[in-house]
Design an enzyme around this catalytic site. Sequence first.
Site, mmCIF file in Angstrom:
data_model
loop_
_atom_site.group_PDB
_atom_site.id
_atom_site.type_symbol
_atom_site.label_atom_id
_atom_site.label_comp_id
_atom_site.label_asym_id
_atom_site.label_seq_id
_atom_site.Cartn_x
_atom_site.Cartn_y
_atom_site.Cartn_z
ATOM 1 N N ASN A 89 68.152 -10.565 36.951
ATOM 2 C CA ASN A 89 67.916 -10.151 37.990
ATOM 3 C C ASN A 89 68.285 -8.301 37.792
ATOM 4 O OD1 ASN A 89 68.348 -10.160 41.516
ATOM 5 N ND2 ASN A 89 70.370 -9.787 40.537
ATOM 6 N N GLN A 105 64.829 10.428 36.193
ATOM 7 C CA GLN A 105 64.722 9.078 36.789
ATOM 8 C C GLN A 105 63.768 8.082 36.258
ATOM 9 O OE1 GLN A 105 63.396 9.017 40.945
ATOM 10 N NE2 GLN A 105 64.634 10.958 41.720
ATOM 11 N N TYR A 193 60.377 3.222 39.377
ATOM 12 C CA TYR A 193 60.632 1.735 40.003
ATOM 13 C C TYR A 193 59.256 0.994 39.676
ATOM 14 C CZ TYR A 193 62.409 -2.176 42.117
ATOM 15 O OH TYR A 193 62.982 -3.071 42.466
ATOM 16 N N GLY A 194 58.479 1.722 39.919
ATOM 17 C CA GLY A 194 56.620 0.967 39.827
ATOM 18 C C GLY A 194 56.725 0.437 38.573
ATOM 19 N N VAL A 195 56.219 1.418 37.761
ATOM 20 C CA VAL A 195 56.146 1.240 35.660
ATOM 21 C C VAL A 195 57.073 0.692 35.531
ATOM 22 C CG1 VAL A 195 55.920 2.958 33.637
ATOM 23 C CG2 VAL A 195 55.127 3.777 36.133
ATOM 24 N N LYS A 197 58.981 -2.159 36.635
ATOM 25 C CA LYS A 197 58.479 -3.271 37.135
ATOM 26 C C LYS A 197 57.446 -3.737 36.187
ATOM 27 C CE LYS A 197 62.518 -4.174 39.510
ATOM 28 N NZ LYS A 197 63.806 -5.366 38.646
ATOM 29 N N VAL A 230 63.966 -6.693 50.609
ATOM 30 C CA VAL A 230 65.848 -7.433 51.165
ATOM 31 C C VAL A 230 66.498 -5.832 50.973
ATOM 32 C CG1 VAL A 230 67.244 -8.775 50.082
ATOM 33 C CG2 VAL A 230 65.033 -9.318 49.515
ATOM 34 N N ARG A 231 67.156 -6.408 52.091
ATOM 35 C CA ARG A 231 68.108 -5.626 52.891
ATOM 36 C C ARG A 231 69.421 -5.805 51.406
ATOM 37 N NH1 ARG A 231 66.444 -8.166 57.482
ATOM 38 N NH2 ARG A 231 67.895 -9.704 57.635
#
Length: 276
Positions: A89, A105, A193-195, A197, A230-231
């Site tokens: 996670n 980043q 972040y997308g890459v 994941k 998700v918060r």
Amino acid sequence: MSSVPVAVVTGSNKGIGLAIVRDLCKQFQGDVYLTARDPGRGQEAVAKLQQEGLRALFHQLDIDDLQSIRALRDFLKEKYGGLNVLVNNAGIAFKVQDKTPFAVQAEVTLKTNFFGTKNVCTELLPLMKPYGRVVNVSSMVSCSALGRCSPELQQKFRSDTITEEELVQLMNKFVEDTRKGVHDKEGWPNTAYGVSKIGVTVLSRIQARLLNQNRKGEHILLNACCPGWVRTDMAGPQATKSPEEGAETPVYLALLPSDADAPHGQFVSEKTVRPW
């Protein structure tokens, strides 16, 4: 050596990770390890669960640190002779408005989300016991980011024969391309972040394939999943789901019954297999 089943959740002192540990404490018949980079924060989270009448155990784990991963590996091998449930996670994300240069980043995000997760898998997957369950927490963002890749990249990421080495090369190429300022031209989307994941989802598909080849009769199931929006400290207060709701799909995959032979090697969201 303990014969008690054991579950490990990475990055679990808060947010979705903590919610997953909470659910496993209630539903998993065995020892549940909450892990965190910072022992103080980890112990604090364990104490919080204790106040709720739940028993979690703590082990330090920083997925960016190979020695830390190997210390956990050796501990599990020695104390339990292996591992029954692994939930990867741990992850990071820069805020949208963050002014950090995109190349930085990209490097930082992939270091943790892809390479850190990959290192945990390299060290801990050999420990998985028969009927073990592995859950790699990815994101729906991996699907939208895949859709924004060039057709050539999409074809590679969707391939049923891509190897871990080839995936690593592609992830390194993304970081390189951002450093040179040519990632657009090279067909990459504008999301580190997308890459990262995409990397986690494709890694999961590869790992599941290898389990089929090398450990066919052991009934180990490995999947990637999206917990939803998700918060958390990561996603912010506008997100639509509570951490408890975000934990639902990861926990469902972690606790697939022993007679289940699917899902395996899939991308799952809302407990449903999604096309990749």
